[in-house]
Each structure stands twice: as C-alpha cells, then as structure tokens.
Design an enzyme around this catalytic site. Structure first.
Site, short mmCIF file in Angstrom:
data_model
loop_
_atom_site.label_atom_id
_atom_site.label_comp_id
_atom_site.label_asym_id
_atom_site.label_seq_id
_atom_site.Cartn_x
_atom_site.Cartn_y
_atom_site.Cartn_z
N SER A 174 31.27 4.61 2.71
CA SER A 174 30.38 3.80 3.55
C SER A 174 30.79 3.91 5.01
O SER A 174 31.98 4.01 5.33
CB SER A 174 30.43 2.34 3.10
OG SER A 174 29.79 1.50 4.04
N TYR A 187 33.43 -4.35 -1.35
CA TYR A 187 32.80 -3.03 -1.37
C TYR A 187 33.58 -2.03 -0.52
O TYR A 187 33.94 -0.94 -0.98
CB TYR A 187 31.36 -3.16 -0.87
CG TYR A 187 30.62 -1.86 -0.72
CD1 TYR A 187 30.29 -1.11 -1.83
CD2 TYR A 187 30.22 -1.41 0.54
CE1 TYR A 187 29.58 0.09 -1.70
CE2 TYR A 187 29.52 -0.22 0.68
CZ TYR A 187 29.20 0.52 -0.44
OH TYR A 187 28.51 1.70 -0.30
#
Length: 288
Positions: A174, A187
């Site tokens: 990410s 996450y």
C-alpha cells in the site's frame, strides 16, 4: 496545506508518470516474459486480481486463479479462455492454512511448479486506535491473510523456483506504507511485514534468479475503498492500470515499484519524523 484527497491524487499521478517512463526502458513485452509460464494469482475473482489474470492470460501464461468465490473464479476463467488463455480454478480460503497448503500442493502437482506468484489477496480494515482496544482479533485476522498466507505460499513455491533458477514474486502493498495510513494501522503493519521479510529473502535467493517485487499501490477503484466516503471523488487507478503496474513488475523485476512522491516521503520521514507526524495528524483530523 492540501487535504488527504489531493495528496492521494498527487501520489497516483506520480505513479502514472513513473510507470510510463519505466515502459519506455523495457526491452521485453509481457508476452515474451510469461508465455508458457505458470502464474499464480491470489484474489483473482475481482478487482486488481481479475484484471491481472485477464492480462496475463491474454499474454499466454497458464494462470492459476485463487480466491474464495468459485463461481466468480469460473467467470474469470471463461473470460480468459475467450482471450485464448489457459486458466485453472483453485477455490481456497487463504486464511484456512490447511486448505491453503492443499491448494498449493495441487497447483504444484498440476503444473510442476509456479514461475510467478502474485500475492494480491488482502484485507483492509479502517479502525481508530480508540476503537481497537478490545479488538486484537482485527490485527490477528489482518496478519493472517495479508502476511502469513503469502508467507506460506512463498515457502511452497520458492524451492521449485530456486531449483529452476527463475522466479518472480510480486507482493501488493500500500502507498500507506510510504506516506502513512493513520486509521489503517493493522493493514499497513501487515503489508510492511511482508516487505521487510522479502528484503532479506531477496539476499538469500538472488543468485538463484528469484526476484521479489513490492508494489506500493496507490488507491485503486475497487470494492475495497467503496465504503470510504473520503475517497469517492479522489483520483484512483483503474484495476486495469493496477494490473499494468504488476505486469511491469514481472517484466523488469525491480525490487520495488513506488511513486516518486511516496519515496520522497520516506526520505523526509527519516530526516524530519516529528514534522511528518504533525502532517499526518492534520490529515487524520480532516477525517482519514
């Protein structure tokens, strides 16, 4: 000071530019690299995984499609067949490690090995710290899919890659791992763990021509971001553009693919971490 939406817009535009320059330098096409090779893609039933599967299937790869939803996988397989590709469907809940191990063994038995592993399946969770004090299970479940499942798959396929002296492993991370992701701590931590692992695995396997590529993906217009109102009007890549970045990773096999602005943010974070913390806090207060 611009808001989080404009920040995301700038990072996404930077990746577009960087990938365009990368493609000008490429000496091979995706067809030349993957035709006749076996490519395993997790999360292949929708979004980035589906777009990637179609792209690699059309390029002549044998595509092993992995996801929980069998009906959707078979629909993707039908699309690949229409493009002249060779898909194989392997329904699997990757958080069930016994099922994952059985699936990996079946893929290896069916195809004799995996040449390219694309760890795309992932779980994103948005939850503030003050909402997480009694929710350790959120961290456990996120690590299970985003980190431990890819690790088990790598442990299954890397021995064959090393023996054949070729292999590419693409890990979808990410942009939050570079620019920060307050509210998404579970996450981003799970994705950071995967990159940290592969920094070291790459050293051990480099002479075997096995390469690990971390793709620090900016926002992509998929179901994963659909529930977050902040991102509704923000610029985002299409799944097809994201698949293009993954294809570039398999062709060139760089250690990392990341927007220049994201890389610059990492540098600033080492030089002036307190200032960057203040910036991230301001973004967070705006509603990230």
């Amino acid at each position: 000071m611009f808001g989080i939406g404009e920040w995301v817009h700038k990072i996404t535009r930077c990746l577009d530019t960087e990938l365009s320059l990368t493609r000008l330098r490429q000496q091979e096409t995706l067809d030349e690299v993957v035709a006749g090779r076996t490519v395993l893609i997790t999360g292949a039933s929708s979004g980035i995984g589906r777009a990637t599967a179609l792209r690699f299937g059309a390029a002549g790869a044998t595509v092993a499609l992995v996801a929980r939803r069998e009906a959707e996988l078979r629909a993707v397989a039908t699309e690949i067949e229409a493009l002249g590709g060779k898909p194989y469907v392997y329904p699997c809940d990757l958080t069930d490690f016994a099922a994952l191990d059985a699936m990996a063994a079946q893929v290896l038995s069916d195809h004799g090995g995996v040449d390219v592993l694309i760890n795309n399946a992932g779980r994103s969770i948005r939850r503030r710290l003050d909402e997480s004090y009694d929710r350790f299970h959120d961290f456990d479940r996120t690590m299970r899919l985003n980190y431990f499942a890819p690790v088990r798959l790598m442990l299954a396929v890397v021995p064959g890659m090393r023996e054949r002296k070729y292999g590419s492993i693409i890990n979808i991370l990410s942009i939050g791992n570079l620019a920060g992701g307050p509210g998404y701590s579970a996450y981003t931590a799970s994705k950071a763990a995967l990159d940290a692992l592969c920094v070291n695995l790459q050293v051990e396997t480099r002479t075997d021509d096995v390469r690990f590529t971390s793709v620090f993906m900016p926002m992509v217009r998929t179901a994963m971001i659909a529930k977050n109102e902040i991102y509704q009007d923000a610029r985002a890549l299409t799944p097809e553009q994201a698949a293009g970045a993954i294809a570039d990773g398999v062709i060139g096999r760089p250690r990392r693919i990341a927007p220049i602005l994201g890389r610059f943010t990492v540098l600033l974070d080492h030089l002036i971490p307190e200032t960057l913390d203040d910036v991230r806090a301001k973004f967070y207060q705006q509603g990230l």
